[in-house]
Write a protein that holds these residues in place. Structure first.
Motif, mmCIF file in Angstrom:
data_model
loop_
_atom_site.group_PDB
_atom_site.id
_atom_site.type_symbol
_atom_site.label_atom_id
_atom_site.label_comp_id
_atom_site.label_asym_id
_atom_site.label_seq_id
_atom_site.Cartn_x
_atom_site.Cartn_y
_atom_site.Cartn_z
ATOM 1 N N GLU A 78 44.494 43.173 38.734
ATOM 2 C CA GLU A 78 44.953 42.146 39.662
ATOM 3 C C GLU A 78 44.347 42.358 41.054
ATOM 4 O O GLU A 78 43.881 41.411 41.684
ATOM 5 N N MET A 79 44.339 43.600 41.547
ATOM 6 C CA MET A 79 43.770 43.878 42.875
ATOM 7 C C MET A 79 42.273 43.577 42.893
ATOM 8 O O MET A 79 41.753 43.034 43.868
ATOM 9 N N SER A 80 41.576 43.892 41.808
ATOM 10 C CA SER A 80 40.136 43.605 41.734
ATOM 11 C C SER A 80 39.889 42.106 41.745
ATOM 12 O O SER A 80 38.983 41.611 42.420
ATOM 13 N N GLU A 81 40.713 41.389 41.008
ATOM 14 C CA GLU A 81 40.540 39.948 40.887
ATOM 15 C C GLU A 81 40.843 39.215 42.195
ATOM 16 O O GLU A 81 40.100 38.339 42.608
ATOM 17 N N PHE A 82 41.916 39.571 42.848
ATOM 18 C CA PHE A 82 42.352 38.831 44.028
ATOM 19 C C PHE A 82 41.673 39.276 45.322
ATOM 20 O O PHE A 82 41.577 38.514 46.266
ATOM 21 N N PHE A 83 41.219 40.542 45.387
ATOM 22 C CA PHE A 83 40.611 41.049 46.622
ATOM 23 C C PHE A 83 39.135 41.402 46.465
ATOM 24 O O PHE A 83 38.461 41.644 47.446
ATOM 25 N N GLY A 84 38.653 41.526 45.246
ATOM 26 C CA GLY A 84 37.291 42.004 45.045
ATOM 27 C C GLY A 84 37.199 43.514 45.185
ATOM 28 O O GLY A 84 36.104 44.061 45.358
ATOM 29 N N LEU A 85 38.322 44.188 45.128
ATOM 30 C CA LEU A 85 38.353 45.648 45.213
ATOM 31 C C LEU A 85 37.626 46.235 44.007
ATOM 32 O O LEU A 85 37.903 45.867 42.866
ATOM 33 N N LYS A 86 36.686 47.127 44.284
ATOM 34 C CA LYS A 86 35.887 47.720 43.209
ATOM 35 C C LYS A 86 36.601 48.957 42.677
ATOM 36 O O LYS A 86 36.564 50.018 43.306
ATOM 37 N N ILE A 87 37.264 48.809 41.539
ATOM 38 C CA ILE A 87 37.951 49.924 40.896
ATOM 39 C C ILE A 87 37.189 50.240 39.622
ATOM 40 O O ILE A 87 37.010 49.381 38.761
ATOM 41 N N VAL A 88 36.724 51.469 39.521
ATOM 42 C CA VAL A 88 35.906 51.859 38.376
ATOM 43 C C VAL A 88 36.699 52.717 37.403
ATOM 44 O O VAL A 88 37.577 53.486 37.787
ATOM 45 N N GLY A 89 36.400 52.529 36.112
ATOM 46 C CA GLY A 89 37.015 53.344 35.070
ATOM 47 C C GLY A 89 38.357 52.848 34.595
ATOM 48 O O GLY A 89 39.146 53.629 34.036
ATOM 49 N N LYS A 90 38.636 51.555 34.776
ATOM 50 C CA LYS A 90 39.924 51.031 34.302
ATOM 51 C C LYS A 90 40.020 51.182 32.780
ATOM 52 O O LYS A 90 39.059 50.891 32.066
ATOM 53 N N ALA A 91 41.176 51.590 32.290
ATOM 54 C CA ALA A 91 41.386 51.755 30.851
ATOM 55 C C ALA A 91 41.234 50.415 30.132
ATOM 56 O O ALA A 91 40.763 50.371 28.988
ATOM 57 N N ILE A 92 41.630 49.360 30.776
ATOM 58 C CA ILE A 92 41.451 47.995 30.273
ATOM 59 C C ILE A 92 40.855 47.198 31.427
ATOM 60 O O ILE A 92 41.422 47.168 32.515
ATOM 61 N N ASP A 93 39.715 46.565 31.207
ATOM 62 C CA ASP A 93 39.058 45.813 32.279
ATOM 63 C C ASP A 93 38.900 44.365 31.837
ATOM 64 O O ASP A 93 38.163 44.071 30.895
ATOM 65 N N PHE A 94 39.594 43.482 32.514
ATOM 66 C CA PHE A 94 39.552 42.062 32.174
ATOM 67 C C PHE A 94 38.379 41.338 32.835
ATOM 68 O O PHE A 94 38.270 40.124 32.739
ATOM 69 N N GLN A 95 37.514 42.086 33.514
ATOM 70 C CA GLN A 95 36.293 41.524 34.117
ATOM 71 C C GLN A 95 36.590 40.330 35.028
ATOM 72 O O GLN A 95 35.861 39.339 35.032
ATOM 73 N N GLY A 96 37.677 40.419 35.780
ATOM 74 C CA GLY A 96 37.990 39.367 36.747
ATOM 75 C C GLY A 96 38.639 38.134 36.166
ATOM 76 O O GLY A 96 38.747 37.112 36.855
ATOM 77 N N ARG A 97 39.086 38.179 34.937
ATOM 78 C CA ARG A 97 39.687 37.004 34.294
ATOM 79 C C ARG A 97 41.046 37.315 33.664
ATOM 80 O O ARG A 97 41.399 36.778 32.635
ATOM 81 N N MET A 98 41.827 38.161 34.307
ATOM 82 C CA MET A 98 43.168 38.427 33.786
ATOM 83 C C MET A 98 44.120 37.302 34.188
ATOM 84 O O MET A 98 44.903 36.823 33.383
ATOM 85 N N LEU A 99 44.046 36.857 35.431
ATOM 86 C CA LEU A 99 44.955 35.830 35.935
ATOM 87 C C LEU A 99 44.233 34.564 36.388
ATOM 88 O O LEU A 99 44.788 33.475 36.319
ATOM 89 N N LEU A 100 43.022 34.706 36.888
ATOM 90 C CA LEU A 100 42.301 33.554 37.430
ATOM 91 C C LEU A 100 41.438 32.891 36.363
ATOM 92 O O LEU A 100 40.828 33.570 35.538
ATOM 93 N N ALA A 101 41.391 31.574 36.405
ATOM 94 C CA ALA A 101 40.531 30.814 35.502
ATOM 95 C C ALA A 101 39.112 30.772 36.079
ATOM 96 O O ALA A 101 38.891 31.085 37.250
ATOM 97 N N GLU A 102 38.162 30.375 35.266
ATOM 98 C CA GLU A 102 36.773 30.311 35.733
ATOM 99 C C GLU A 102 36.610 29.390 36.929
ATOM 100 O O GLU A 102 35.788 29.634 37.804
ATOM 101 N N GLU A 103 37.385 28.312 36.983
ATOM 102 C CA GLU A 103 37.266 27.369 38.092
ATOM 103 C C GLU A 103 38.106 27.762 39.309
ATOM 104 O O GLU A 103 38.085 27.086 40.337
#
Length: 112
Positions: A78-103
């Motif tokens: 969520e923090m990566s998606e909403f702020f662009g915070l670069k967090i490396v090594g996440k156990a599960i990485d949704f690649q910026g699409r956990m909550l936000l849609a492509e549009e």
């Protein structure tokens, strides 16, 4: 409520220590502080809250604590998606699409 500043190199060590003591991750907060991010992990143990605060520049990477505490993966995504915070090594990485849609707007909570 205790607050412990740490640097990103010590974050994993602090998280491992707290997990070993039986603490759990309750939440995390990311604040856009201009040229830096302030990331606060909120841990709870024995009805006490301990806040671990890390300040990093916006171009730095923060190591994920999700390998130590799996629930952190959702908060870190969520923090990566909403702020662009670069967090490396996440156990599960949704690649910026956990909550936000492509549009959806990119990094909608980032000030600049």
């Amino acid at each position: 409520m205790q607050s412990t500043p740490t640097d990103k190199q010590e974050l994993l060590t602090v998280a491992e220590k707290l997990a070993g003591e039986g603490a759990r991750l309750a939440a995390a907060t990311c604040l856009d502080a201009g040229d830096r991010f302030e990331v606060i992990y909120h841990f709870q143990k024995d009805h006490e809250t301990l806040n671990v605060r890390v300040m990093i520049s916006k171009d730095e990477e923060l190591p994920s604590i999700s390998g130590i505490m799996l629930p952190a993966a959702l908060i870190e995504n969520e923090m990566s998606e909403f702020f662009g915070l670069k967090i490396v090594g996440k156990a599960i990485d949704f690649q910026g699409r956990m909550l936000l849609a492509e549009e959806s707007p990119q990094t909608p909570l980032l000030k600049s």
